[in-house]
Design an enzyme around this catalytic site. Sequence first.
Site, PDB file in Angstrom:
ATOM      1  CD  GLU A   1      44.290  41.714  43.904  1.00  0.00           C
ATOM      2  OE1 GLU A   1      44.362  40.821  43.796  1.00  0.00           O
ATOM      3  OE2 GLU A   1      43.901  43.088  44.219  1.00  0.00           O
TER       4      GLU A   1
ATOM      5  CD  GLU B   1      45.570  46.276  42.278  1.00  0.00           C
ATOM      6  OE1 GLU B   1      44.474  46.146  42.335  1.00  0.00           O
ATOM      7  OE2 GLU B   1      46.530  45.703  42.054  1.00  0.00           O
TER       8      GLU B   1
END
Length: 656
Positions: A142, A299
């Site tokens: 991320e 995810e």
Amino acid sequence: MKIGVDYYPEQWDRSFWEQDAALMAQTGVKVVRIGEFAWSKLEPKEGVFDFEWLDNAISVLQRFGMEIVIGVPTNCPPLWLYESHPEIVQTGADGKQIQTGIRGHRCVNSPVFMNYAKRIATQLVLRYANHPSVVAWQIDNELEASQCCCDECKARFRNWLLDKYGSLEEINAAFGTSVWSGEYSSITQIQPPNAYPKAWQNPALCLDWFRFTSESTTAFVKEIALTMRREAPKIKLTANTSVSENTPDLYKLFDEVDFVSFDNYPPAEIPKDTEEFYSHAFFLDMMRGVKGKSFWVMEQLSGPTGSWSPMSRTPKPGMIMGYSLQALAHGADTVVHFRWRTARTGAEMYWHGLIDHSNVPGRRFFEFAELCKTASKLSVIDTTELVSDVAILYSPENRFALRLQQQSEGFDYLEQLRYFHAAFSRYGANIDVVSPDSDLSNYKVVIAPSMYVYKKSSAENIYRYVINGGTLVMTNRSGVKDSNNNCIMEPLPTVYRELIGAEITEYDPVGKNEQTITDFAGNKFVCSKWCDILRVTTAKAYAEYNDNFYRCCPAVTMNRYCSGVVYYVGTICKMDFYESFAGNIMRQTGMPRLKGLPKGVEVTTRTNGLDDYIFFFNNSEENATITLPKPMYSIIDSTGKDKLELKPFEMEIVRK
């Protein structure tokens, strides 16, 4: 379509590994991501590497037929590295180093950190690049446009500015530093604009800081990718992302890797306000548009979320499967759920996975198992793609600049994009969310909301599209700023004035005050937040204001320009306007429209050139009935159907 899970063997006793892998295989899991936070386990002491545990974990997963994604763990350097090289720690706006102990504290511009990051990446790729079960690699986790204010970042930022502008004098000219006695007499006086709220600071400086931090993150990804490919040229690389406050320029970031990965957490609670957006279809289309091809969800929502915020609602029945299939419908070919087991220690112990702390599989797990079974039936769509007639232009720079200086109360750049996305989706249109510099030639309609900061290549691309016969929709706050984020001294929308066939004589930032407009057919709609007061030159009024001192002035216009048509929406309305507007444009451009879809039902189409597969997703809490125009074959049920009965969050896929 492949379904996978995120798994953290380093956080569990080895006695779990075998039983977890066996249950994964039994359930239908095909892909497992591991290792993205495991640097301290892989290098417990400087230069001392321990891969035995990872060898064993991979061996167990391989034995049960799992494909493996290895995360390069550069997001979380071990504490010994911070202790021996404190210069790699990010520095806050107050000049103090951030306290270590959680994650993401490293400065991506630190040469020392880069050397260590390249070393761990090299060690991993040398050991596992040729492993038959390792199918892809994820760089970091991320990644954000880092707001580090260390001496290294400040020095690099100043050099970046000098490289861009050539001299301190040119920097002063570009930034307009005569305001508030802000002229720089030395390059060392330039500071990252983090000490005060961004809205108080020089907008040109702030935009260049965003560009610099975004490019720094991209340069880090590029360097790690080059390091790994030097040892293993054929490996597949990705980086996962979410859309957050400091999201970098995704088009540049993902240019350095093979495919896009998205962390997808749609809300588990449907808002009562019908004007509030909750569908993640927009973000899924955005991810597909970054590289113009299929992507991964690295995810995916698996349970209540909670870490830095209170726990969310638990996913309702149907959401685990429905939201995964929604991602597939919009171009994902692999969906990896976060996570297999809910952590029992650490800050994310309440960011729930598929198996809860009870260690007893429950409702969500069994729904996930059904998803795996359903996915196994969908090989027929593996070779399909989405072909779109509509494109929405997303600009990271425009998003940043409009967040930097809020235009009016409630004004939101992404909201305008999502209004148009939702409107065209209501009629079953496929939609690409793409860069303003993308090839637009194959689209029947292009939506270009708030082209706020001027970029020559983007403006030329938009003009070229219309000249060649395209239908364009522009909106308020276009052509406002030059490339330095300074206001252009011309009537708005400046560079686009000729294109829209009108100019803005004045504007009213009405904020949350509601007014109304009436379109050419007599339909009345509520508007708020912003009102451009337009004077037409070659355009015609599509809708006019009903209120205030600009009553009867155009609010929305239509202009024929060369071979194309340009609409300009000078205000922001509620959803019913955009649905009406999109329907009219689709009719004018000859695009097929699905009518009468129940509220919340989303429709997308994937094709292999011979057969079309239509996805009907009931993204609502109410049952939905859809009458098909003719009997169609259900891919999921293997039966012919002339009507679809969808439960909340249920997906049906039919062959046209």
